[in-house]
Write an enzyme that holds these catalytic residues in place. Structure first.
Site, mmCIF file in Angstrom:
data_model
loop_
_atom_site.group_PDB
_atom_site.id
_atom_site.type_symbol
_atom_site.label_atom_id
_atom_site.label_comp_id
_atom_site.label_asym_id
_atom_site.label_seq_id
_atom_site.Cartn_x
_atom_site.Cartn_y
_atom_site.Cartn_z
ATOM 1 N N GLY A 205 0.816 -1.210 0.000
ATOM 2 C CA GLY A 205 0.000 0.000 0.000
ATOM 3 C C GLY A 205 0.850 1.260 0.000
ATOM 4 O O GLY A 205 1.949 1.281 0.555
ATOM 5 N N ALA B 15 24.177 -7.721 21.794
ATOM 6 C CA ALA B 15 23.627 -8.356 23.010
ATOM 7 C C ALA B 15 22.339 -7.649 23.419
ATOM 8 O O ALA B 15 22.151 -7.271 24.563
ATOM 9 C CB ALA B 15 24.646 -8.302 24.143
ATOM 10 N N VAL C 19 17.876 -7.674 22.812
ATOM 11 C CA VAL C 19 16.833 -8.634 23.172
ATOM 12 C C VAL C 19 16.861 -9.858 22.253
ATOM 13 O O VAL C 19 16.794 -10.996 22.715
ATOM 14 C CB VAL C 19 15.444 -7.958 23.153
ATOM 15 N N GLY D 67 19.473 -4.181 16.149
ATOM 16 C CA GLY D 67 18.371 -3.218 16.154
ATOM 17 C C GLY D 67 17.578 -3.280 14.859
ATOM 18 O O GLY D 67 17.923 -4.044 13.940
ATOM 19 N N ALA E 153 5.421 -5.292 20.628
ATOM 20 C CA ALA E 153 4.131 -5.610 20.032
ATOM 21 C C ALA E 153 2.982 -5.004 20.839
ATOM 22 O O ALA E 153 2.022 -4.469 20.270
ATOM 23 C CB ALA E 153 3.973 -7.127 19.950
ATOM 24 N N HIS F 105 -0.419 -18.265 48.706
ATOM 25 C CA HIS F 105 0.753 -19.007 49.167
ATOM 26 C C HIS F 105 0.596 -20.481 48.812
ATOM 27 O O HIS F 105 -0.474 -21.041 49.035
ATOM 28 C CB HIS F 105 0.906 -18.881 50.682
HETATM 29 P P1 FAD Z 1 5.191 -5.288 12.219
HETATM 30 O O1 FAD Z 1 4.860 -6.415 13.101
HETATM 31 O O2 FAD Z 1 6.556 -5.185 11.652
HETATM 32 O O3 FAD Z 1 4.131 -5.338 11.038
HETATM 33 C C1 FAD Z 1 4.178 -4.462 9.957
HETATM 34 C C2 FAD Z 1 3.499 -5.121 8.785
HETATM 35 O O4 FAD Z 1 3.349 -4.163 7.751
HETATM 36 C C3 FAD Z 1 4.289 -6.275 8.192
HETATM 37 O O5 FAD Z 1 3.466 -7.408 8.129
HETATM 38 C C4 FAD Z 1 4.687 -5.783 6.801
HETATM 39 O O6 FAD Z 1 4.693 -6.823 5.828
HETATM 40 C C5 FAD Z 1 3.578 -4.799 6.516
HETATM 41 N N1 FAD Z 1 3.936 -3.742 5.557
HETATM 42 C C6 FAD Z 1 5.020 -2.945 5.581
HETATM 43 N N2 FAD Z 1 4.943 -2.042 4.567
HETATM 44 C C7 FAD Z 1 3.783 -2.289 3.908
HETATM 45 C C8 FAD Z 1 3.129 -1.685 2.819
HETATM 46 N N3 FAD Z 1 3.635 -0.611 2.189
HETATM 47 N N4 FAD Z 1 1.945 -2.205 2.392
HETATM 48 C C9 FAD Z 1 1.399 -3.283 3.019
HETATM 49 N N5 FAD Z 1 1.972 -3.882 4.084
HETATM 50 C C10 FAD Z 1 3.136 -3.370 4.523
HETATM 51 N N6 FAD Z 1 7.849 -7.613 20.886
HETATM 52 C C11 FAD Z 1 7.235 -7.917 22.049
HETATM 53 O O7 FAD Z 1 6.469 -7.089 22.552
HETATM 54 N N7 FAD Z 1 7.436 -9.119 22.673
HETATM 55 C C12 FAD Z 1 8.264 -10.049 22.153
HETATM 56 O O8 FAD Z 1 8.421 -11.119 22.741
HETATM 57 C C13 FAD Z 1 8.927 -9.761 20.941
HETATM 58 N N8 FAD Z 1 9.762 -10.663 20.399
HETATM 59 C C14 FAD Z 1 10.365 -10.377 19.212
HETATM 60 C C15 FAD Z 1 11.242 -11.310 18.679
HETATM 61 C C16 FAD Z 1 11.883 -11.051 17.493
HETATM 62 C C17 FAD Z 1 12.813 -12.082 16.924
HETATM 63 C C18 FAD Z 1 11.624 -9.829 16.803
HETATM 64 C C19 FAD Z 1 12.266 -9.537 15.471
HETATM 65 C C20 FAD Z 1 10.768 -8.883 17.321
HETATM 66 C C21 FAD Z 1 10.138 -9.150 18.545
HETATM 67 N N9 FAD Z 1 9.286 -8.228 19.131
HETATM 68 C C22 FAD Z 1 8.683 -8.512 20.322
HETATM 69 C C23 FAD Z 1 9.010 -6.921 18.507
HETATM 70 C C24 FAD Z 1 7.659 -6.966 17.752
HETATM 71 O O9 FAD Z 1 7.708 -7.998 16.808
HETATM 72 C C25 FAD Z 1 7.372 -5.642 17.094
HETATM 73 O O10 FAD Z 1 7.474 -4.593 18.026
HETATM 74 C C26 FAD Z 1 5.980 -5.648 16.495
HETATM 75 O O11 FAD Z 1 5.839 -6.650 15.534
HETATM 76 C C27 FAD Z 1 5.660 -4.287 15.860
HETATM 77 O O12 FAD Z 1 4.379 -4.324 15.344
HETATM 78 P P2 FAD Z 1 3.956 -3.413 14.094
HETATM 79 O O13 FAD Z 1 2.539 -3.748 13.818
HETATM 80 O O14 FAD Z 1 4.315 -2.012 14.368
HETATM 81 O O15 FAD Z 1 4.903 -3.870 12.913
HETATM 82 P P1 NAI Z 2 18.260 -4.146 20.455
HETATM 83 O O1 NAI Z 2 18.185 -2.683 20.270
HETATM 84 O O2 NAI Z 2 17.537 -4.788 21.570
HETATM 85 O O3 NAI Z 2 19.783 -4.596 20.618
HETATM 86 C C1 NAI Z 2 20.743 -4.346 19.629
HETATM 87 C C2 NAI Z 2 22.103 -4.434 20.278
HETATM 88 O O4 NAI Z 2 23.070 -4.432 19.261
HETATM 89 C C3 NAI Z 2 22.405 -3.242 21.186
HETATM 90 O O5 NAI Z 2 22.845 -3.691 22.429
HETATM 91 C C4 NAI Z 2 23.438 -2.468 20.418
HETATM 92 O O6 NAI Z 2 24.329 -1.768 21.242
HETATM 93 C C5 NAI Z 2 24.135 -3.584 19.658
HETATM 94 N N1 NAI Z 2 24.839 -3.135 18.446
HETATM 95 C C6 NAI Z 2 24.454 -2.210 17.554
HETATM 96 N N2 NAI Z 2 25.365 -2.106 16.577
HETATM 97 C C7 NAI Z 2 26.348 -2.991 16.850
HETATM 98 C C8 NAI Z 2 27.551 -3.354 16.208
HETATM 99 N N3 NAI Z 2 27.935 -2.775 15.068
HETATM 100 N N4 NAI Z 2 28.314 -4.306 16.769
HETATM 101 C C9 NAI Z 2 27.936 -4.914 17.925
HETATM 102 N N5 NAI Z 2 26.805 -4.594 18.578
HETATM 103 C C10 NAI Z 2 26.007 -3.659 18.052
HETATM 104 O O7 NAI Z 2 17.832 -4.754 19.037
HETATM 105 P P2 NAI Z 2 17.484 -6.239 18.592
HETATM 106 O O8 NAI Z 2 17.995 -7.249 19.550
HETATM 107 O O9 NAI Z 2 17.882 -6.301 17.167
HETATM 108 O O10 NAI Z 2 15.912 -6.247 18.686
HETATM 109 C C11 NAI Z 2 15.142 -5.257 17.990
HETATM 110 C C12 NAI Z 2 13.946 -4.883 18.788
HETATM 111 O O11 NAI Z 2 13.002 -5.943 18.765
HETATM 112 C C13 NAI Z 2 14.238 -4.658 20.265
HETATM 113 O O12 NAI Z 2 14.617 -3.337 20.492
HETATM 114 C C14 NAI Z 2 12.959 -4.957 20.929
HETATM 115 O O13 NAI Z 2 12.194 -3.790 21.025
HETATM 116 C C15 NAI Z 2 12.278 -5.937 19.977
HETATM 117 N N6 NAI Z 2 12.301 -7.273 20.583
HETATM 118 C C16 NAI Z 2 11.574 -7.470 21.719
HETATM 119 C C17 NAI Z 2 11.582 -8.682 22.354
HETATM 120 C C18 NAI Z 2 10.822 -8.832 23.611
HETATM 121 O O14 NAI Z 2 10.019 -7.962 23.926
HETATM 122 N N7 NAI Z 2 11.034 -9.896 24.379
HETATM 123 C C19 NAI Z 2 12.327 -9.819 21.819
HETATM 124 C C20 NAI Z 2 13.095 -9.490 20.635
HETATM 125 C C21 NAI Z 2 13.045 -8.267 20.044
#
Ligand code: FAD
Ligand code: NAI
Length: 477
Positions: A122, A193, A195, A283, A332, A456
């Protein structure tokens, strides 16, 4: 002829699909546009979270934790296991089924709430007093034109790339690759290091991989309370076996049969390590390409996020943006809350998302969770506070569970006793943190929690005792 809607949501992740459902519940003719396709070419909702994020990672964390318990903990219960093995294909099959069931669940919810959906990319074409014209480049080919009075952009984020380390999801992996390995690698490198690095590193470590995490910053888990970060570093390295190196500078990455990483360590010495697989988790970057932001004058900030105010309004009338594509934590539940709030604001209702009470969880073992301010933030802001801490080691339920590591820490205003932050490292921290979120939302004092009857034996008693400890009157220590 454009198809007419009250609200069109671009992006069907947890922000977008939840916003669409709420808008439909409020009586708006609503559509959600999503570009993601499954292997069969069908549209997939749920975004990063459901497909390559929160849900599959938690499925694998559970599988690997079960394996770890069977290998290392069952014996203490008198349970003998012989011939223990891990079938990675079956573990992935289970994870894929969980994802597939949830995907079907969203389609069911769209049908139930009469949310129309369009499969394609979109973009904003033009706007006038009547609203916005959107183009959808359909996944099946061709184009659809939609018209909406209000547009919610929820396009999420994608992994940030590390220059010189192109992700092929064979040897150099992003989150999608890390969630789809077909075998346990002997050695796994993780850059970052954060999440993802800690959660995915934990999964593969528990299954037997030698895991090395290389982090650029000198401090570990800088966002967490210092006491929690210190405990987490100790537990994750000493007990869980993750090798974590802080303050490194990645110099060169080359992928042949193995991936070799050359880096400068914190002491300035040149180092080199070779891994079977390398996860890059440094990130995520907001998804704005292809929206035609420049064409319609949609403002982005210096980090490339869509610029929004506190209420998720962009600079364009009738265009809102939520979730990972805007400022704030990439979580999320934050995206979902913003989605609901925007739908309600469109309906003229009052809605508020309090960033200070958004919980954070890291699903390592033990889990890490917090809400509100850290001790270092309070100190920097000159707030006077009292703190109370209580260990899981002194809790009967934790002993029964066999997970006594960690503690709960309360921070409360020194004068009013209002809870300012709660920090947990320990079993089921992800669940325990909810009590603290509720307490903070209701402006509770630590004494309020200390006076509430907790079951408890339960882990929640540790929360109560930590609240009591603020006033130095914990009972069981
Ligand atoms: P997204 O989930 O990225 O969804 C965006 C959607 O938009 C996608 O489906 C994409 O295909 C679609 N899109 C993009 N551009 C267009 C376009 N132009 N037209 C149509 N569709 C489009 N967060 C937590 O709170 N708890 C967790 O345990 C957690 N674990 C995570 C683990 C991993 C490995 C990763 C990568 C992330 C994790 N997160 C977690 C972060 C979480 O996934 C995101 O914060 C969340 O998905 C963001 O939601 P969103 O709806 O903003 O975007
Ligand atoms: P992050 O921001 O959590 O961590 C990225 C790490 O990479 C940081 O510590 C940063 O200092 C380091 N970094 C950046 N550049 C680097 C480099 N060149 N060399 C070495 N280290 C470097 O990002 P991450 O783990 O990619 O996750 C993205 C986001 O997804 C998170 O910020 C989080 O919001 C979301 N997420 C949430 C989860 C949850 O809620 N349990 C689980 C996984 C992801």
């Amino acid at each position: 002829m454009a198809k007419e809607f009250d609200v069109v949501v671009i992006g069907g992740g947890p922000g977008g699909y939840v916003a669409a459902i709420r808008a439909a519940q409020l009586g708006f003719a609503t559509a959600c546009v999503e570009q993601w396709s499954d292997e069969a070419g069908k549209v997939v909702f749920g975004g990063t979270c459901l497909n390559v994020g929160c849900i599959p990672s938690k499925a694998l964390l559970q599988s690997s934790e079960n394996y770890h318990l069977a290998a290392h903990e069952f014996a203490s219960h008198g349970i003998g296991v012989t011939g223990l093995s891990i079938d990675v294909a079956q573990m992935m099959k289970r994870k894929d089924k969980i994802v597939a069931d949830n995907r079907a669940g969203i389609l069911y919810l769209f049908k139930k709430n009469k949310v129309a959906n369009f499969h394609g990319k979109g973009s904003l074409a033009s706007g006038d007093d009547s609203g916005w014209t959107l183009k959808v480049a359909l996944a099946a080919g061709g184009e659809e034109t939609l018209h909406a009075k209000q547009v919610i952009i929820a396009t999420g984020s994608s992994p940030r790339q590390l220059p010189g380390a192109p992700v092929d999801n064979q040897r150099i992996l992003d989150n999608a690759g890390a969630l789809s390995l077909t075998a346990v690698p002997k050695s796994l490198g993780v850059i970052g290091a954060g999440v993802i690095g800690l959660e995915m590193g934990s999964v593969w470590r528990r299954l037997g991989a030698e895991v090395t995490v290389l982090e650029a910053l000198p401090a570990f888990l800088g966002l967490a309370d210092d006491a929690i970060a210190k405990e987490a570093l100790k537990v994750l390295t000493k007990d869980e076996g993750l090798a974590i190196e802080l303050g490194v500078k990645i110099d060169k990455i080359s992928a042949k049969k193995l991936v070799s990483v050359e880096y400068t360590d914190a002491a300035g010495a040149k180092q080199s390590k070779t891994f079977e697989k390398l996860i890059v988790a440094i990130g995520r970057a907001p998804n704005t390409a292809g929206l035609n932001a420049a064409g319609v004058g949609l403002a982005l900030n210096e980090r490339g996020q869509i610029e929004v105010d506190e209420q998720c309004r962009s600079n364009l009338p009738g265009v809102w943006a939520i979730g990972d594509v805007v400022r704030g934590p990439m979580l999320a539940h934050k995206a979902e809350e913003e989605g609901v709030a925007v739908a309600e604001r469109i309906a003229g209702q009052y809605a508020h998302v309090d960033f200070n009470t958004i919980p954070w969880v890291i699903y390592t073992q033990p889990e890490i969770a917090w809400v509100g301010q850290t001790e270092q933030q309070l100190r920097a802001a000159g707030v006077t506070y009292r703190s109370g801490q209580f260990p899981f080691l002194a809790n009967g339920r934790a002993k029964g569970l066999g997970e006594t590591r960690g503690f709960v820490k309360f921070l409360a205003d020194a004068k009013t006793d209002r809870v300012l932050g709660v920090h947990i490292i320990g079993p089921f921290a992800s669940e325990l943190i909810s009590e603290a979120v509720v307490a903070m939302e209701f402006g509770a004092s630590s004494e309020d929690i200390a006076r509430i009857c907790h079951a408890h034996p339960s882990l929640a008693e540790v929360v109560k005792e930590a609240a009591l400890a603020v006033d130095k009157r914990a009972i069981h220590i």
